[in-house]
Design a protein around this motif. Structure first.
Motif, PDB file in Angstrom:
ATOM      1  N   PRO A  82       0.836  -1.204   0.000  1.00  0.00           N
ATOM      2  CA  PRO A  82       0.000   0.000   0.000  1.00  0.00           C
ATOM      3  C   PRO A  82       0.872   1.256   0.000  1.00  0.00           C
ATOM      4  N   THR A 178      -6.001   2.244  10.631  1.00  0.00           N
ATOM      5  CA  THR A 178      -6.120   2.593   9.211  1.00  0.00           C
ATOM      6  C   THR A 178      -4.766   2.961   8.626  1.00  0.00           C
ATOM      7  N   TRP A 182      -2.629   0.932   5.629  1.00  0.00           N
ATOM      8  CA  TRP A 182      -2.133   1.547   4.403  1.00  0.00           C
ATOM      9  C   TRP A 182      -0.607   1.519   4.306  1.00  0.00           C
ATOM     10  N   ALA A 188      -5.759  -4.188   8.770  1.00  0.00           N
ATOM     11  CA  ALA A 188      -7.170  -4.086   8.401  1.00  0.00           C
ATOM     12  C   ALA A 188      -7.989  -5.157   9.115  1.00  0.00           C
ATOM     13  N   GLY A 208     -12.073   5.602   9.661  1.00  0.00           N
ATOM     14  CA  GLY A 208     -11.321   4.769   8.727  1.00  0.00           C
ATOM     15  C   GLY A 208     -11.597   5.133   7.280  1.00  0.00           C
ATOM     16  N   ALA A 209     -12.872   5.369   6.971  1.00  0.00           N
ATOM     17  CA  ALA A 209     -13.246   5.721   5.600  1.00  0.00           C
ATOM     18  C   ALA A 209     -12.686   7.091   5.217  1.00  0.00           C
ATOM     19  N   THR A 212      -8.968   6.845   4.612  1.00  0.00           N
ATOM     20  CA  THR A 212      -8.729   6.121   3.362  1.00  0.00           C
ATOM     21  C   THR A 212      -8.969   7.015   2.155  1.00  0.00           C
ATOM     22  N   LEU A 216      -6.060   8.090  -0.510  1.00  0.00           N
ATOM     23  CA  LEU A 216      -6.241   7.858  -1.940  1.00  0.00           C
ATOM     24  C   LEU A 216      -6.270   9.172  -2.711  1.00  0.00           C
TER      25      LEU A 216
END
Length: 425
Positions: A82, A178, A182, A188, A208-209, A212, A216
């Motif tokens: 990652p 998190t 990554w 995870a 966490g979302a 992420t 990204l």
């Protein structure tokens, strides 16, 4: 005469008690921390078995090529890790290429120290936290140089802190896990365990979302495109690595004298793999089998929570179960995967005390066997020496026992309500 005997006994008790107090204090633990890490650093830098090879020969090259503006792994090309894995690899260049290995070891030691401080906590040092701290130090020493010399070592402190904060600080726990995921995907699984076990799971999922999406987003702004998720395809395309639990039947087949199965070196991903009838099928089956294993542990965890089991009874064995599934149903099975066991076992010792002596002992045994095989005598496994194939087989059996223990513990947590009060929460 009797008075002298009694006096001697009392003096012995006082000395024993004083020794126990000294060994149980923070100072003794921090001295032991420094000694253990100094030993591991020295062994890594000594070059025996080239335990630091991935760091100095692979990570450093990746970091230098990016520094020179040639290729940024995970951005310009797909990568096996990652995207955040590149952060510690780049940070280790802080004092120049010549000191890359030493800087890496110093960085991991600092991260371990932060997690160790969180583990010890503030105020009075409880017996459970003291025991967990001593166990972690022993585990690191038993595991050997690999405990510091891989990217996995960076994620372990994040995992330990994340699990320890799960009950009282779920948002911070979500952030730690998190970030760890990554860097190397395995945390995870601990994130999933926290989502199942804590009541404030919505906050955990949101943090966490959000992290992420942010990671990204930054990757896309840097020009990664689909390469930001390239590690998924890179892992899916790997063959059956020699240390994988699934490789054991082929290794015994080679021991038996077959010429149909062999151990080969894959120069694309720099690993030793099994080549022979059925090996590719076995490698392909690991992913669905891992999914099934995770589902079994997940169902047991959800059942326990729905039946009112408290976090202290569910989270530690659930974390052990998820972690062990990832290790058992894995086509890779690299030696450094053993480092993953530290986080869930430390949590179990803190929250459950003596109830976690069995997984603590099993994890320690896995560490010893891993250390014997790698790095010093790894070559014996690569030629399928019967003794070392037997060691790998025993290691796999211990992991299976650990997995069975975890599933049973999670199931039992949902069969009878555990005490809700927890002095360590």
């Amino acid at each position: 005469m009797a008075e002298q005997v009694v006096g001697a006994a009392e003096g012995s008790e006082r000395r024993t008690g004083g020794l126990r107090r000294r060994l149980g204090g923070r100072a003794a633990l921090w001295i032991a921390f420094a000694v253990v890490h100094a030993v591991l650093v020295a062994v890594n830098l000594s070059g025996v078995g080239n335990a630091l090879g991935d760091v100095t020969l692979v990570y450093r090259v990746w970091a230098e090529t990016a520094q020179q503006g040639w290729v940024r792994m995970g951005i310009d090309v797909p990568w096996v890790y990652p995207i955040l894995a590149f952060a510690p690899m780049t940070a280790a260049l802080a004092f120049g290429s010549d000191f890359y290995g030493a800087t890496w070891l110093g960085m991991v030691t600092m991260l371990d120290a932060i997690a160790f401080a969180v583990l010890l906590g503030v105020g009075t040092l409880s017996r459970r936290r003291r025991a967990a701290a001593w166990w972690w130090l022993a585990f690191l020493l038993l595991l050997g140089p690999i405990a510091l010399g891989r990217i996995d070592a960076v994620t372990v402190p994040f995992a330990i802190v994340g699990l320890l904060w799960a009950a009282g600080r779920p948002r911070l726990a979500a952030a730690m896990l998190t970030i760890g995921a990554w860097i190397k995907v395995w945390p995870a699984a601990l994130f999933a365990a926290v989502v199942v076990a804590v009541r404030r799971r919505g906050e955990v999922v949101i943090v966490g979302a959000a992290l992420t999406v942010g990671i990204l987003g930054v990757s896309l702004l840097a020009g990664s495109g689909a390469n930001a998720l390239g590690f998924i395809a890179e892992q899916a395309g790997r063959g059956l690595q020699v240390e994988s639990p699934f490789a054991v039947p082929w290794l015994w087949w080679i021991v038996a004298g077959t010429s149909e199965a062999t151990i080969v070196y894959d120069r694309d991903i720099l690993t030793f793999q099994i080549a022979g009838p059925g090996a590719e099928v076995a490698a392909a089956l690991t992913t669905p089998l891992m999914a099934i294993g995770v589902a079994v542990v997940l169902v047991a965890g959800i059942r326990a929570v729905r039946r009112g089991a408290p976090l202290v009874a569910v989270l530690p064995p659930l974390a052990v179960g998820f972690t062990t599934v990832l290790m058992v149903a894995n086509k890779v099975g690299s030696p450094q995967f053993a480092t993953w066991l530290a986080a869930p076992v430390v949590l179990g010792l803190v929250l459950g005390g003596s109830r976690y002596l069995v997984p603590a002992a099993l994890a320690a045994a896995v560490a010893v066997l891993t250390h014997v095989i790698y790095p010093y005598w790894y070559g014996w496994l690569l030629i399928a020496n019967p003794g070392f194939v037997l060691l790998l087989t025993v290691k796999v059996l211990l992991l299976l026992v650990l997995l069975a223990w975890a599933v049973r513990a999670v199931w039992q947590a949902g069969s009878a309500r555990a005490p809700s009060r927890n002095p360590e929460a």
